[in-house]
Structure formats: structure tokens, C-alpha cells
Design an enzyme around this catalytic site. Structure first.
Site, short mmCIF file in Angstrom:
data_model
loop_
_atom_site.label_atom_id
_atom_site.label_comp_id
_atom_site.label_asym_id
_atom_site.label_seq_id
_atom_site.Cartn_x
_atom_site.Cartn_y
_atom_site.Cartn_z
N TRP A 180 -13.75 -51.51 59.27
CA TRP A 180 -14.00 -50.61 57.87
C TRP A 180 -15.36 -50.62 57.35
CZ3 TRP A 180 -15.17 -51.13 52.54
CH2 TRP A 180 -14.91 -49.90 52.14
N GLU A 221 -11.21 -47.71 61.01
CA GLU A 221 -10.53 -47.17 59.69
C GLU A 221 -11.35 -46.36 59.04
OE1 GLU A 221 -8.58 -48.99 55.70
OE2 GLU A 221 -9.23 -50.34 57.04
N LYS A 223 -12.03 -43.07 55.99
CA LYS A 223 -11.83 -42.98 54.56
C LYS A 223 -12.04 -41.74 54.34
CE LYS A 223 -12.05 -45.64 50.23
NZ LYS A 223 -12.28 -46.74 49.69
N ASP A 254 -4.68 -45.84 56.87
CA ASP A 254 -4.74 -46.24 55.39
C ASP A 254 -4.07 -45.08 54.79
OD1 ASP A 254 -5.22 -47.06 52.61
OD2 ASP A 254 -6.17 -48.71 53.51
N HIS A 257 -6.26 -43.32 52.21
CA HIS A 257 -7.61 -42.81 52.80
C HIS A 257 -7.49 -41.41 52.71
CE1 HIS A 257 -9.45 -46.95 53.78
NE2 HIS A 257 -8.87 -46.83 52.44
N HIS A 281 -2.24 -49.25 57.44
CA HIS A 281 -2.57 -50.04 56.13
C HIS A 281 -1.67 -49.47 55.06
CE1 HIS A 281 -6.46 -52.43 56.69
NE2 HIS A 281 -5.57 -53.06 57.53
N ASP A 289 -7.44 -43.83 46.93
CA ASP A 289 -7.26 -45.30 47.29
C ASP A 289 -7.26 -46.21 46.47
OD1 ASP A 289 -7.34 -47.26 49.17
OD2 ASP A 289 -9.42 -47.48 49.38
N ASP A 291 -4.89 -48.09 45.76
CA ASP A 291 -4.02 -49.48 46.27
C ASP A 291 -3.15 -50.14 45.37
OD1 ASP A 291 -5.22 -49.51 48.88
OD2 ASP A 291 -7.07 -50.08 48.09
N ASP A 321 -2.12 -53.41 52.11
CA ASP A 321 -3.19 -52.95 51.72
C ASP A 321 -3.37 -52.74 50.26
OD1 ASP A 321 -6.02 -53.15 51.38
OD2 ASP A 321 -6.63 -51.79 52.73
#
Length: 414
Positions: A180, A221, A223, A254, A257, A281, A289, A291, A321
Site C-alpha cells: 500500500w 491495496e 484507497k 480494506d 478505503h 483488511h 478510513d 479505522d 486493520d
């Protein structure tokens, strides 16, 4: 035990085998991300500020400061999580006294991680770290127009793949090495094409070295946007999806993302028609994002459903993640890992064959009735039984263990 036996009978009446569900759950490994334990700082450059859109918010005491402290914290977390799993490392978590830069990493710099993983029966995954570095300050790494910058990051990613292969061979478990990059622009660029062409050429060079596919799986990956790349991201979903399909590498999806109304669960069955394996992820994107710690919400359950209903558990590599510095970091791992397992268990307890037949027969009334009934089934009793058999606390008993660890160990860290 009585609650479990009653639950087992109720599931059997619908066509589900609780014993088989627990057996299958025990075989599914989840990759626990090391960076939750120290707020993504790593050990190669402890004094550097996070950059590249990476941000860990909060100041909860007790973050790990050394590899030994981080491994001790993960040991504690794993003692409260059922089953045997994997650990996901970033390259900056090298355990070495040498003063090295990212273009000089070698497998030997991670030997202590391999030894620890062997002792605990764990697998390891890996990631090059293309952020929080002076050669990423422009906002561009593998797509940089500066040949020197680009060559630095190409070499770092090439060496990262070799570390991943080393992990896989030493541990007898395939390592997923995921690339990434934060590359992008805060404002709208004039030329979107040239950086993507440079990224493609960089990736071609990185992946040119043939490694043992049984030991290392390459993943890329995407985004949607990030801090500092709000208007343009070089490695978009479309770019990496096309690259992965053409070059036989895995796509990493992800959960944070994508656009806020877009989910990854609906993408799995499409992408795996054209790719052998993929990486997830899993996080909780409150605002894109952001997280947050994984919660047992609707999207997590849909991800698990897609994995299990379609028989994809052997082709999808699940990793977590998130990085939350506002709560106890060990507890964050335990909550996230156990929630992922709970979602998988609920999916495994479905009478999938029965419901698929109803669907094929066009009996959508019964299909809906089954789906709704499953929401009220006593899966928690099966989860408690699974925890007991795996030798970890059921319910909230694990929380007392974490609190005790905090008072005895984490509180001593300044």
C-alpha cells in the site's frame, strides 16, 4: 454445557451442525495487526512523526516501546482469543540494533519475530512501509517523478517480498506481503495518467523477481482518498483491480478505503471469479478510513457471510486493520479478533445448503423466514462453548485479565 446442548438441538432442527461449525472456525486464521500495539510507530524510526495519511488518535497509557514489549502484549491478547492465528508486521517493526534504512532490510532483521512465531505456532504476514519517511514527504513514492525517490521505494518493496518469502518458508504458512502506498494529491492534478504509468512500471519491477508461491502471496491495496490526497489517489481501486487481474497478484480490499455508502462484502464474489486469492483488511470506517476497532455490525456479518456461504475461506486471507490509541490497546485486539470470529461462527451456523435450495426453488418466502430466524438463534451459547474448548474465557471474563495486565505491566510504562 446445558445451554450449548439446547442450542445444538435448535440448530440441528434447521439443518445446521454446531460441532462442525466450531471445527471449521478453529481452522480459520485471522491476521492480527501489530501496529495497534504501538500506534503505528515501529522500531526503526521511533522519533519520526506519522505521515502519509496515517494517524493514531488518543493518548491511552501503555503503548509498547520495544519489540519484546509488543510481543508480550500480543501474547496476552492471543491468550484471550480462541484458536491459532497470524501476526501482520510492517517493515518498520524490524528487531535489530543496526542502523538501517528501508532499502537495506533483510530477513535477518526479523529473525526474532520468526523465532517467536515458531514458539507460539503463529504465522506472519508482511507489509513494506511506504510512509512516515523523508522520502515520502512529497506525497509520492512508487509513482514519484523523481527517479531517485522511486528507486528507493522499489528496492524497499523488493526486499520486503524476500522477507515475506522467508517468513513463509520458515513457518510453513504462506505469508501475504501487501503493498500500500499513500501516493496522491491534495488538489486536482493536471496529469492523472503519468503517475499511474510510473506506478505500474514500479510494480512490474518489484514483482519481476519470482518467489516461491507456496511461501509468499503478493497483494496490492487501493484507497479512495487520504489526508493529503483528498483529490487524487494514484493507486485507485480500478488501477489495482486491473493490475492484479492482469498480473496474477491478489487484491486487498480494506473496509475503510471506499465511499461511505460502498461496502466490500458485495465485491468478494465478483473478484474471486477472476483471481485465485485475495486479502481483506477488516476495520470499522466511521468516517472513511478512520479505522475504529472492529464491531460486530451488519457489514462485518455480511463479510463473514460472503466468505462462508460461498466456500471462500481457503481463498480469502482475513486481516484486521485499525489503530485506536484512545482505549487499552490489548483490549482493542481482543475485541476486534473475537468479533471477527463471532461473525464467522454465525455464518458457519447457518443452514446454507437448505437456504440455497429454497432460493433455487424460488421459495423466497421461506428463504426470508430462515434468514430472519437465524438472527434470533442462540449462537452465543455455541460461542461460549467454543471459547471453553479453546481454553480462553467466555463472555466478559477476558476483560478482568486485561485490566490485571494493565495494572501489572502497562501502567509501568512511561
Amino acid at each position: 454445557m446445558k445451554l450449548y446442548e439446547e442450542a445444538k438441538e435448535r440448530y440441528a432442527a434447521l439443518g445446521s451442525d454446531a460441532e462442525e461449525a466450531m471445527k471449521r472456525l478453529a481452522s480459520i486464521k485471522i491476521s492480527m495487526h501489530c501496529w495497534q500495539g504501538d500506534d503505528v510507530k515501529g522500531f526503526l524510526f521511533r522519533d519520526r512523526e506519522l505521515s502519509g495519511g496515517i494517524q493514531a488518535t488518543g493518548n491511552y497509557p501503555g503503548a509498547a516501546r520495544t519489540p519484546d514489549e509488543l510481543r508480550a502484549d500480543m501474547d496476552k491478547a492471543f491468550s484471550l482469543i480462541p484458536g491459532k492465528h497470524k501476526v501482520n508486521l510492517h517493515s518498520t517493526y524490524a528487531d535489530t540494533e543496526e542502523s538501517i534504512d528501508l532499502d537495506a532490510i533483510e530477513p535477518r532483521h526479523y529473525a526474532s519475530w520468526v523465532q517467536w512465531a515458531k514458539e507460539h505456532g503463529l504465522g506472519l504476514d508482511f507489509n513494506p512501509t511506504c510512509f512516515s519517511h523523508e522520502k515520502a514527504e512529497s506525497g509520492y513514492t512508487l509513482s514519484s517523478a523523481d527517479e531517485g525517490i522511486r528507486r528507493f521505494w522499489i528496492e524497499h518493496c523488493r526486499r520486503s517480498r524476500r522477507v515475506g518469502e522467508y517468513f513463509g518458508k520458515e513457518l510453513g504458512q504462506k505469508c501475504v506481503t501487501n503493498v500500500w502506498i499513500p501516493d496522491g494529491s491534495k488538489d486536482v492534478p493536471v496529469d492523472r495518467y503519468a503517475p499511474r504509468l510510473r506506478l505500474k512500471e514500479s510494480l512490474d519491477e518489484i514483482f519481476a523477481e519470482k518467489l516461491d508461491p507456496a511461501a509468499n502471496l503478493d497483494a496490492v491495496e487501493s484507497k479512495l482518498f487520504g489526508i493529503g490526497s483528498e483529490s487524487y489517489v494514484v493507486g485507485s481501486h480500478e488501477f489495482y483491480m486491473g493490475y492484479a487481474m492482469k498480473n496474477n497478484v491478489a487484491v486487498c480490499l480494506d473496509a475503510g478505503h471506499f465511499h461511505p455508502t460502498e461496502v466490500i462484502s458485495n465485491k468478494l464474489s465478483s473478484l474471486l471469479l477472476f483471481s485465485d486469492e485475495m486479502l481483506l483488511h477488516v476495520s470499522r470506517p466511521v468516517r472513511w478510513d478512520s479505522d475504529h476497532v472492529v464491531a460486530l455490525d451488519d457489514e462485518l456479518q455480511e463479510i463473514a457471510n460472503e466468505v462462508i456461504r460461498n466456500g471462500l475461506a481457503d481463498r480469502i486471507h482475513i486481516g484486521l486493520d485499525f489503530f485506536d490509541a484512545s482505549i487499552n490497546r490489548v483490549a482493542a485486539w481482543v475485541i476486534g479478533m473475537r468479533n471477527m470470529q463471532k461473525a464467522l461462527l454465525r455464518a458457519l451456523l447457518e443452514p446454507t445448503a437448505v437456504m440455497k435450495k429454497l432460493e433455487l426453488d424460488g421459495d423466497y418466502t421461506a428463504r426470508l423466514a430462515y434468514l430472519e430466524e437465524m438472527k434470533a438463534m442462540p449462537w452465543q451459547a455455541v460461542w461460549d462453548e467454543f471459547c471453553e474448548r479453546q481454553g480462553v474465557p467466555a463472555g466478559l471474563a477476558w476483560l478482568d485479565e486485561v485490566r490485571g495486565y494493565e495494572k501489572k505491566i502497562l501502567a509501568e510504562r512511561v
